[in-house]
Design a protein around this motif. Structure first.
Motif, short mmCIF file in Angstrom:
data_model
loop_
_atom_site.label_atom_id
_atom_site.label_comp_id
_atom_site.label_asym_id
_atom_site.label_seq_id
_atom_site.Cartn_x
_atom_site.Cartn_y
_atom_site.Cartn_z
N UNK C 282 0.85 -1.19 0.00
CA UNK C 282 0.00 0.00 0.00
C UNK C 282 0.88 1.24 0.00
N UNK C 283 0.56 2.16 -0.90
CA UNK C 283 1.28 3.44 -0.93
C UNK C 283 0.21 4.52 -0.83
N UNK C 284 0.03 5.06 0.37
CA UNK C 284 -1.06 6.00 0.57
C UNK C 284 -2.37 5.29 0.26
N UNK C 285 -3.17 5.85 -0.66
CA UNK C 285 -4.43 5.23 -1.02
C UNK C 285 -4.26 4.17 -2.10
N UNK C 286 -3.12 4.14 -2.75
CA UNK C 286 -2.98 3.25 -3.90
C UNK C 286 -2.44 1.89 -3.47
N UNK C 287 -2.78 0.91 -4.27
CA UNK C 287 -2.25 -0.44 -4.03
C UNK C 287 -1.33 -0.76 -5.21
N UNK C 288 -0.11 -1.19 -4.89
CA UNK C 288 0.88 -1.39 -5.95
C UNK C 288 1.38 -2.82 -5.94
N UNK C 289 1.72 -3.30 -7.12
CA UNK C 289 2.23 -4.65 -7.26
C UNK C 289 3.72 -4.56 -7.64
N UNK C 290 4.54 -5.34 -6.98
CA UNK C 290 5.98 -5.24 -7.27
C UNK C 290 6.65 -6.59 -7.09
#
Lengths: 265, 295, 384
Positions: C282-290
């Motif tokens: 989670x980055x702030x409100x965003x959800x990121x795939x890595x």
């Protein structure tokens, strides 16, 4: 830079330049003039003559010049060899024993020359070293007096030889003596010449120790000049002083030429 | 690379080679021990326990209380102190002019300074005989100009003659480190100071003097050492009542063959000189060789 | 500092891939638990590292990181306080530098100023007692290798910096060392010449595939272009070591990510596993795939490493790993545009091909990146 206005600058020059001339220019001029004077009773020499020079090159004085040149050359060469050796041995050693040894090598430069002469006289008039009355004792006195200066100059020169050049030489397979011969000493040459020059000049003018120990057959220029001046023959003394000065400066000039060529290469 | 290790060559783990390396110092050390320290030790021995006599401090006391020794010490100190003070003042002024108020002949002046260092010290005394002596240039001029009976200038054969000669001869030894120190002062600094309205004397006092203090101290202590040890100038002037310690050593040993007294005086002279030399080295190492301009 | 763009770096594959001992006959360089201490200060802390025969390993790090010390230990100018140095199968820890048979090149060239170029090159052979005719043949050969054949009779002071460094390289290679130590060899040269010299060194290594090279530099371009493996040094310790491309793509630490290629590092949280080697954060409100190559555990707070050139403009539709940011600065640098954004309070740099109409300051910009090109990096342990 310092003096703001032109007038200020001129005023400074007007005071300092004559002062400089009287302090340093005049004495040298006077010595040279006296060496050329037949008489000197008024403000300027009465008559000029080359008689003193003819005299100087005919008598014992020529021997004195040769003696001085030889003493200077031998003592300075020995001091250069010994001083360079010592400087190399103590190089880059930062621990206490090495620092103390360095101080030990500098001590002779602090001791008054007359005392050095007295010591040699006392030490070498008794067994196991019987040198009193020989030429060797004069050479030793000069060696001792110039050694510390040579050591100091070579040490200072070694500090300026780039360490990287020597390390690269080592990485290329140069063993210590090979590296010393092919890299360190060539890079050190200008400093060696400078060290030799200084000690040669010192030796040429040395009086205090020489007058304590010189044997009859080995009279240096300064001793001879003193003898003349003491007898009242001040014109002859001035002549010999001029010759001594010129001889010293010629040797120094030649050496500095050689040195600047070594530096360029 | 600013790696700490980059310039350190000495190994952090000194092996056998380190100590073996120091052995190389033995040959020159041996030479110096035989030719210098051994004679020096014999002077001390002769002073403390004269040959043929037992150890006695009576003799030392006699010498140290004699009028000629006290007067010799007095003259040595006065001459060295005055000459050094003179050298510092003259050297500072001359260096200042050469460095910051360059004049057309400055390079020649520099050469002359180097030449004086290379020439024997007694040259100056001999020249003074011709200039300030009773039958010399100055007196000749004055006698002619004012039709005098007696030569009016008569200071040469006093301690003032010695002091003046020593100032002339040793000032270059002060100027060398001073000129080196001056060359490290950034011209911009002086220009900024001047542009801010500082007058020359203020610039000298507040910028140049502090920056050259180490060089002044080093040059001054070197001067003290050289003047205490100076022999040629005193000998050539040959004034009967201006006897310094080196002169006294010479007179005792060579003219009176009194080696024991000569050795006692020499020991005092050597101790004094070594003390001054220690001071000089301490100043150099305290300020770092670069600032004090090692000679 | 030369900063060739990251695209360029990725284009340059490592020279010939990683060589192994079986393929070449060169010597390895081995650090075995090597420490160096001066007084109370440890400048190199138990370094263990092997440079395989025929390989170039670059040690890279800021000043005072111990990289030069490491090189000087191999050369023999610094003695380790503990540990062993191996060259080939020889333990050289107690050998003098002149017995180690290494070649060395330093930043300021250190040519012998009193010798002609050819004598400089001949020096090593002469010092090692090579026969005269061997020297006569080898010196021109080495000068030709670095393109300095015409300068044999010159003195070093008559050459430019780049020329001097070529001679220094020829001099180091003349005695055919198995191991070459390069200590910031290009740092004293200006940008243009430095680029050319990087190519030269690469070509030289191509011609001498058996040569094992330890290359110390603070310049990432030199390291990425030339080295098979890179070690990142900091405070006397090896912070990261790996194959050059892998280290660049998946930096194992924050310091490695920042020092090598100046990555964007976003503080992210709430890690959950998502498929093999991937994770969702989670980055702030965003959800990121890595990518999660270091297998960070679930729930862990960590850093998301995004290279500026991996950021792209996202279109309108639903895209994975999309962020919206506000443009803070736009710089045109000729071949690229550098844009700085702030998103969720963090600053992000992106580089892209020059645009005819770049975004204006204050614009809202939607950007995204491919999950396979971003890596999760653990936050460094607090130092001190």
């Amino acid at each position: 830079m310092l003096a703001g206005s032109r007038a200020w600058r001129l005023a400074v020059w007007a005071v300092v330049l004559p002062l400089f001339a009287v302090l340093y220019g005049l004495p040298i001029a006077v010595i040279v003039l006296a060496s050329l004077a037949r008489t000197w009773n008024g403000a300027l020499p009465g008559e000029f003559t080359l008689l003193h020079y003819a005299e100087a090159f005919r008598s014992d004085s020529l021997d004195a010049l040769v003696t001085s040149l030889m003493t200077g050359a031998i003592a300075s060469t020995a001091a250069l060899a010994c001083g360079t050796w010592a400087a190399l041995a103590l190089r880059r050693r930062v621990r206490l024993p090495a620092r103390l040894l360095e101080a030990v090598f500098f001590v002779p430069s602090a001791v008054p020359s007359v005392s050095v002469g007295l010591g040699l006289l006392v030490a070498f008039s008794q067994p196991p070293f019987l040198l009193n009355g020989t030429r060797a004792i004069v050479l030793i006195a000069h060696f001792v007096l110039v050694f510390a200066f040579t050591f100091g100059n070579v040490t200072a020169g070694l500090a300026r030889v780039p360490a990287e050049c020597e390390q690269i030489a080592e990485s290329l397979g140069a063993r210590p003596f090979y590296r010393l011969r092919r890299v360190t000493l060539p890079l050190l040459t200008p400093y060696l010449i400078a060290a030799f020059s200084l000690s040669f000049a010192l030796s040429m003018g040395e009086l205090g120790a020489t007058i304590m120990v010189y044997p009859p057959g080995w009279v240096t220029m300064p001793v001879r000049i003193f003898a003349l001046s003491d007898r009242g023959a001040i014109f002859d003394a001035a002549t010999l002083t001029t010759i001594l000065g010129v001889a010293t400066l010629i040797v120094l000039t030649v050496l500095s030429r050689v040195s600047s060529r070594a530096m360029l290469r | 690379m600013a790696d700490l290790a980059a310039h350190a060559v000495a190994s952090p783990r000194p092996g056998r080679s380190f100590r073996a390396g120091l052995l190389w110092v033995v040959p020159p050390l041996l030479v110096l021990l035989v030719l210098f320290f051994y004679p020096l030790s014999l002077i001390v021995r002769e002073a403390l326990a004269p040959e043929g006599e037992g150890a006695s401090l009576l003799h030392i006391e006699t010498v140290l209380r004699s009028r000629e020794f006290v007067s010799g010490l007095y003259h040595t100190v006065v001459i060295a102190g005055s000459a050094t003070a003179g050298c510092l003042v003259l050297g500072f002024v001359l260096s200042l002019v050469i460095a910051f108020i360059p004049f057309p002949g400055a390079p020649i002046a520099g050469r002359l300074i180097d030449m004086i260092i290379a020439l024997p010290t007694f040259l100056m005394t001999l020249a003074f005989t011709f200039i300030y002596g009773s039958a010399g240039l100055l007196n000749g001029l004055l006698v002619d100009a004012f039709h005098l009976e007696q030569p009016p200038v008569d200071f040469l054969y006093s301690q003032w003659g010695v002091i003046l000669a020593e100032i002339t001869v040793f000032t270059p030894f002060v100027m060398r480190p001073l000129l080196a120190a001056f060359s490290t002062i950034e011209p911009a600094q002086l220009e900024v100071a001047s542009s801010l309205g500082a007058r020359p004397f203020r610039v000298i006092r507040q910028i140049i003097l502090p920056a050259s203090l180490p060089a002044l101290l080093a040059g001054g202590s070197l001067c003290l050492l050289l003047t205490v040890n100076e022999f040629g100038i005193v000998l050539f002037i040959g004034a009967k009542d201006v006897i310094t310690l080196p002169m006294l050593v010479y007179a005792k040993a060579i003219q009176e063959f009194d080696y024991t007294s000569a050795c006692v005086i020499a020991v005092v002279n050597v101790v004094l000189s070594l003390g001054l030399y220690g001071l000089y080295r301490a100043i150099i190492s305290h300020f770092g060789g670069g600032n004090a301009g090692r000679v | 500092m030369v900063d060739i763009t990251a695209q360029e770096i990725e284009r340059c594959a490592p020279l010939d891939g990683v060589r192994t001992a079986s393929r070449t006959s060169g010597s390895r360089i081995g650090f075995e638990d090597v420490s160096v201490a001066y007084g109370g200060l440890t400048v190199l802390k138990s370094l263990t590292l092997t440079v395989h025969p025929g390989e170039i390993v670059a040690l890279i790090g800021p000043s005072g990181s111990g990289k030069t010390t490491a090189l000087r230990v191999v050369a023999g100018f610094v003695r380790p306080s503990s540990g062993r140095i191996m060259i080939g199968d020889r333990d050289v820890t107690d050998l003098a530098p002149y017995d180690r048979q290494i070649g060395m090149v330093v930043q300021n060239y250190a040519l012998f100023p009193h010798m002609r170029v050819e004598d400089n090159v001949a020096f090593g052979l002469q010092a090692q007692g090579a026969p005269r005719d061997v020297i006569r043949q080898r010196v021109p050969e080495c000068l030709a290798m670095v393109g300095m054949s015409a300068y044999g009779k010159r003195y070093p002071r008559e050459l430019s910096g780049g020329q001097q460094q070529r001679v220094a390289i020829a001099r180091a290679l003349a005695p055919k060392p198995q191991v070459l130590l390069l200590d910031e060899p290009l740092s004293a040269l200006d940008t243009q010449i430095r680029r050319a010299m990087i190519d030269e060194i690469a070509k030289l290594h191509h011609d001498l595939p058996d040569l094992t090279v330890l290359y110390v530099t603070h310049d990432q371009t030199e390291a990425l272009t030339l080295a098979n493996h890179i070690g990142i040094m900091r405070d006397g310790e090896m912070q990261a070591f790996g194959e050059a491309q892998a280290l660049f793509r998946h930096p194992p630490t924050r310091f490695a990510a920042e020092f090598l290629g100046r990555a964007n590092l976003l503080s992210v949280g709430g890690l959950t596993a998502a498929g093999p080697g991937e994770a969702r954060v989670r980055f702030g409100g965003a959800e990121l795939l890595a990518r999660n190559p270091h297998n960070l555990p679930e729930g862990r707070d960590c850093l998301l490493c995004v290279r500026p050139h991996h950021m792209r403009f996202a279109g309108e539709g639903a895209v994975a790993n999309a962020l919206t940011g506000v443009v803070q600065s736009v710089q045109w640098q000729g071949d690229v545009h550098n844009i700085t954004l702030t998103a969720e309070g963090e600053s992000l740099r992106m580089t892209c091909v020059p645009m005819a109409v770049p975004p204006a300051l204050g614009d809202q910009l939607r950007v995204c990146f491919d999950p396979s090109e971003v890596t999760l990096v653990p936050e460094d342990a607090p130092r001190g």
